[in-house]
Design a protein around this motif. Structure first.
Motif, PDB file in Angstrom:
ATOM      1  N   GLY A   1       0.835  -1.186   0.000  1.00  0.00           N
ATOM      2  CA  GLY A   1       0.000   0.000   0.000  1.00  0.00           C
ATOM      3  C   GLY A   1       0.875   1.242   0.000  1.00  0.00           C
TER       4      GLY A   1
ATOM      5  N   GLY B   1      -3.982  -0.537   1.006  1.00  0.00           N
ATOM      6  CA  GLY B   1      -4.514   0.404   0.032  1.00  0.00           C
ATOM      7  C   GLY B   1      -3.633   1.616  -0.171  1.00  0.00           C
TER       8      GLY B   1
ATOM      9  N   ARG C   1      -8.973   7.661  -0.399  1.00  0.00           N
ATOM     10  CA  ARG C   1      -8.477   6.524  -1.174  1.00  0.00           C
ATOM     11  C   ARG C   1      -8.250   6.937  -2.628  1.00  0.00           C
TER      12      ARG C   1
ATOM     13  N   TYR D   1      -3.535   5.739  -0.313  1.00  0.00           N
ATOM     14  CA  TYR D   1      -4.288   6.873   0.207  1.00  0.00           C
ATOM     15  C   TYR D   1      -3.538   8.188   0.065  1.00  0.00           C
TER      16      TYR D   1
END
Length: 345
Positions: free
Chosen positions: A255, A323, A335, A325
């Motif tokens: 991420g 993820g 996001r 961000y």
């Protein structure tokens, strides 16, 4: 009986389409060190060296509009587009193959203008034009560029090497090329059907150059080599910061967190964005065509990378599954989303 499903390309997006079409292909030859999925293919040249090859297709009406794109600038930008993919592998481009589909509306003199731009860029980047092809076209101008480079195998940087806590670095500033395109499109609309058009470009020359004549960042690759600094992962920023960072994270199974206030955006980009009621951050995240480099380095190399003077550290890599961000100044997490398939300029 159930009808065969027809999937629209836009449903998958550009990168999803590539995955769908090429997912079943695996290298069959031991000389293919890296195939589909990076900025360039990597082919073994010797025990210690590799040849890198990339290809790009530019279509009139999709990737460029000759209403306002000078052919000389287009030739220059074509070289930048090809060279940037090789540079993004931490290698130096050495040869270029150039193929054109040309309609009858182009004169020999017009094509000479295009090749003059190619020559200027090749001289700046120390690249040889080594061949290509020319054919007739009924749809305007089509340009295919294949760039070839060389590097030691141990120096090549792929997209899949980023690790948690690595720093996320970018060169240059973002969003300027997109705003240059928006300016050109605005003036084209405003001056449509005007007999003697006089576009209002004063004060925006920097943005126009970033779109029409972007420079490949060979200087950054040279500086990294001089500092003996090898990034852990790298990608060419051609599709926008959000899309390209997500591609790198997907390849590296990680991420990312990037910080809004650290994203370098030029003053001219802010000014035109305000004038056109556009968000400069959106331009930086999704605009594309910056042809800067995004790369990651271990946290221990922070001092080294900052000494380069060519790089901004905008965030860090996080654990798999966390993820990607954007962190705003007030601490909110947004996001990141990738751009869809681009069906126009």
């Amino acid at each position: 009986m159930e009808q065969n499903k027809r999937t629209q390309i836009a449903e998958l997006g550009e990168f999803g389409l590539i995955d769908k079409l090429t997912g079943a292909f695996a290298p069959r030859n031991r000389t293919t060190l890296r195939g589909v999925g990076d900025d360039a293919a990597v082919i073994a040249a010797s025990r210690s060296e590799a040849t890198l090859v990339s290809t790009d297709l530019l279509m009139e009406g999709i990737d460029f509009d000759l209403t306002y794109f000078p052919l000389k600038h287009l030739g220059y930008k074509t070289v930048t587009v090809g060279a940037s993919d090789i540079l993004a592998m931490n290698a130096l481009p050495e040869q270029l193959l150039l193929s054109l589909g040309v309609s009858s509306k182009f004169s020999v003199e017009a094509l000479q203008e295009f090749y003059e731009g190619v020559r200027l860029a090749c001289e700046e980047l120390n690249i040889d034009l080594a061949g290509g092809d020319t054919t007739a076209s009924v749809t305007g101008l089509t340009v295919n560029v294949t760039a070839i480079g060389r590097a030691r195998r141990s120096d090549i940087v792929y997209r899949n090497g980023a690790r948690p806590n690595d720093l996320i670095c970018i060169t240059g500033n973002l969003g300027a090329a997109y705003m240059g395109l928006q300016l050109l499109e605005r003036e084209k609309r405003v001056l449509h059907d005007v007999e003697n058009p006089e576009p209002q470009f004063a004060g925006h020359e920097y943005l126009l150059e970033k779109y029409l004549k972007p420079r490949a960042r060979r200087d950054v690759i040279a500086a990294l080599a001089e500092e003996k600094l090898r990034p852990t992962a790298m990608i060419d920023l051609s599709d926008g910061l959000a899309s390209d960072l997500m591609q790198l994270c997907k390849a590296s199974d990680c991420g990312a967190r990037i910080y809004l206030e650290r994203i370098p955006i030029a003053r001219q980009t802010h000014q035109l964005a305000e004038e056109m009621h556009t968000d400069p951050v959106v331009a930086a995240l999704n605009g594309g065509q910056d042809h800067e480099l995004l790369f990651t380095v271990p946290l221990s190399m922070q001092e080294q990378v900052m000494r380069l003077g060519l790089v901004d550290v905008i965030g860090h890599i996080t654990q798999p599954g966390t993820g990607c961000y954007l962190v705003t100044p007030d601490g909110s997490d947004i996001r990141l989303k990738a751009q869809g398939f681009k069906e126009g300029i």
